[in-house]
Design a protein around this motif. Structure first.
Motif, PDB file in Angstrom:
ATOM      1  N   SER A 137     -20.162  26.107  55.536  1.00 24.99           N
ATOM      2  CA  SER A 137     -21.569  25.910  55.870  1.00 24.99           C
ATOM      3  C   SER A 137     -22.426  26.837  55.031  1.00 24.99           C
ATOM      4  O   SER A 137     -21.976  27.894  54.566  1.00 24.99           O
ATOM      5  CB  SER A 137     -21.825  26.167  57.364  1.00 24.99           C
ATOM      6  OG  SER A 137     -21.577  27.529  57.677  1.00 24.99           O
ATOM      7  N   ALA A 174     -21.908  21.651  54.916  1.00 27.91           N
ATOM      8  CA  ALA A 174     -23.128  21.384  55.669  1.00 27.91           C
ATOM      9  C   ALA A 174     -24.158  22.487  55.415  1.00 27.91           C
ATOM     10  O   ALA A 174     -23.817  23.666  55.277  1.00 27.91           O
ATOM     11  CB  ALA A 174     -22.803  21.311  57.160  1.00 27.91           C
ATOM     12  N   ARG A 177     -27.853  24.172  56.675  1.00 27.99           N
ATOM     13  CA  ARG A 177     -28.867  24.301  57.716  1.00 27.99           C
ATOM     14  C   ARG A 177     -30.119  24.886  57.095  1.00 27.99           C
ATOM     15  O   ARG A 177     -30.078  25.951  56.490  1.00 27.99           O
ATOM     16  CB  ARG A 177     -28.366  25.193  58.849  1.00 27.99           C
ATOM     17  CG  ARG A 177     -29.365  25.328  60.004  1.00 27.99           C
ATOM     18  CD  ARG A 177     -28.817  26.234  61.074  1.00 27.99           C
ATOM     19  NE  ARG A 177     -29.766  26.350  62.191  1.00 27.99           N
ATOM     20  CZ  ARG A 177     -29.583  27.149  63.242  1.00 27.99           C
ATOM     21  NH1 ARG A 177     -28.471  27.879  63.316  1.00 27.99           N
ATOM     22  NH2 ARG A 177     -30.499  27.199  64.193  1.00 27.99           N
TER      23      ARG A 177
END
Length: 379
Positions: A305, A263, A265
């Motif tokens: 992440s 993921a 961000r």
């Protein structure tokens, strides 16, 4: 290019050749008149014959600049010896000096360095012989001035041409490096996506065959993205004002990466119109994020992440890409053995910025680039 240079040389000869011929004829006529008036008899014949021979060589110098110069130097040296032995007027006379100056200047300007130096050295030896055999120092001084002027006249355009070639080579190298960076950033990123999705498809074929069609569709989409990106690079080569990636494409870049990797961000400056940023800065930010995400896919498969942060401060823009992968010995070599980190650093340094890449305290890896930009103007 060589054809154009040859045509330019022929055109120049059509103009300069008659001028040299006319000046040579005038100099020889004046020289013969002065020698006849002062020495009498046929003392003018030898000097005018030597001058006419050297000037004729100067008119045909383009056939062989080296050998016409060597022949001219030989005629001048022979004229000095004959004048000394036969007690004739001091040589080299004005005609020989004029023709020899044209030959030396032409050779110094065009010939390879060693041959040009040899011709210039031969001219200096003729000057030294003139001083050694001169009964009239003014004649030898005229020969020395002619030689110095010829060397300067040939060396100056040679240095200008060398400087021009150096500038052209730097420009070509810069263009090649920019093309190499652009191709690497585009091809490496999209091919990495295709490879990762193909690996996923192989696993699904054995464990979850019902999801294989979806995975193959993702591979097809990644291939289409790679083809579209390649077309943008071609468009950029045709027109530099087209095909430059902008910051508004970061969302799509992050979305594609998150679809087959950890993921991501994304943090962008708030209340900031990034479309007003300089295009070269926006492109560099995009490429840094793209290459950093590609490196995460390659070298940090265990990362869970990734955080992409783009910040605007007064006078600079900072972009950071950080992951949380656990430390491993292989991570020390991230960015080595390829051109990714080198390309990022070249892009950043070309804009006067700085780039840092390395492990984070505890775990993870980060890439931080700081790019200088003009401060924002407030109304």
């Amino acid at each position: 290019m060589r054809v154009l240079e040859w045509r330019a040389g022929v055109a120049a000869d059509l103009v300069i050749g008659p001028v040299i011929g006319a000046v040579s004829a005038a100099v020889l006529a004046f020289y013969g008149y002065r020698i006849s008036a002062s020495w009498g008899g046929a003392y003018w014949v030898s000097g005018c014959a030597a001058g006419a021979a050297v000037c004729a060589l100067a008119l045909v110098r383009r056939r062989s600049r080296l050998w016409t110069a060597v022949a001219g130097l030989g005629v001048a040296a022979a004229a000095i010896v004959v004048a000394r032995v036969a007690h004739l007027p001091t040589e080299p006379g004005p005609g020989v000096t004029l023709g020899l100056s044209v030959l030396v200047a032409s050779a110094v300007r065009v010939l390879p360095p060693r041959r040009a130096c040899a011709v210039a050295g031969g001219g200096l030896m003729v000057v030294a012989g003139a001083f050694a055999a001169a009964s009239q120092p003014a004649v030898a001084t005229m020969s020395a001035v002619g030689w110095a002027g010829a060397v300067a006249a040939g060396l100056w355009p040679r240095l200008l041409a060398a400087r021009r070639r150096a500038v052209e080579e730097r420009v070509r190298r810069s263009e090649r490096m920019e093309l190499a960076r652009e191709l690497h950033d585009v091809v490496a990123h999209h091919v990495t996506c295709v490879v990762l999705q193909a690996q996923t498809a192989r696993l699904l074929a054995h464990k979850q065959p019902d999801r294989l069609a979806t995975s193959l569709a993702d591979i097809e989409a990644a291939g289409s993205d790679a083809l579209a990106a390649t077309r943008r690079v071609v468009g950029l080569l045709r027109d530099p004002a087209r095909g430059l990636p902008a910051l508004d494409g970061l969302d799509e870049l992050v979305r594609r990466f998150g679809g087959h990797g950890p993921a991501v961000r994304l943090r962008l400056p708030e209340d900031e119109d990034t479309s007003l940023w300089p295009p070269e800065v926006a492109t560099t930010v995009y490429r840094i994020v793209q290459e950093s995400l590609t490196n995460v896919s390659r070298h940090a498969p265990q990362a869970r992440s990734v955080t992409v942060t783009v910040m605007r401060a007064r006078g600079s823009i900072t972009v950071e890409v950080a992951d949380d992968a656990p430390p491993a010995p292989a991570r020390r070599r991230r960015g080595h053995g390829g051109y990714g980190l080198v390309g990022m650093r070249e892009r950043v340094e070309a804009l006067g910025g700085t780039l840092r890449a390395g492990p984070r305290p505890g775990a993870g890896w980060s890439v931080v680039a700081v790019l200088p930009v003009p401060p924002r103007e407030h109304p």
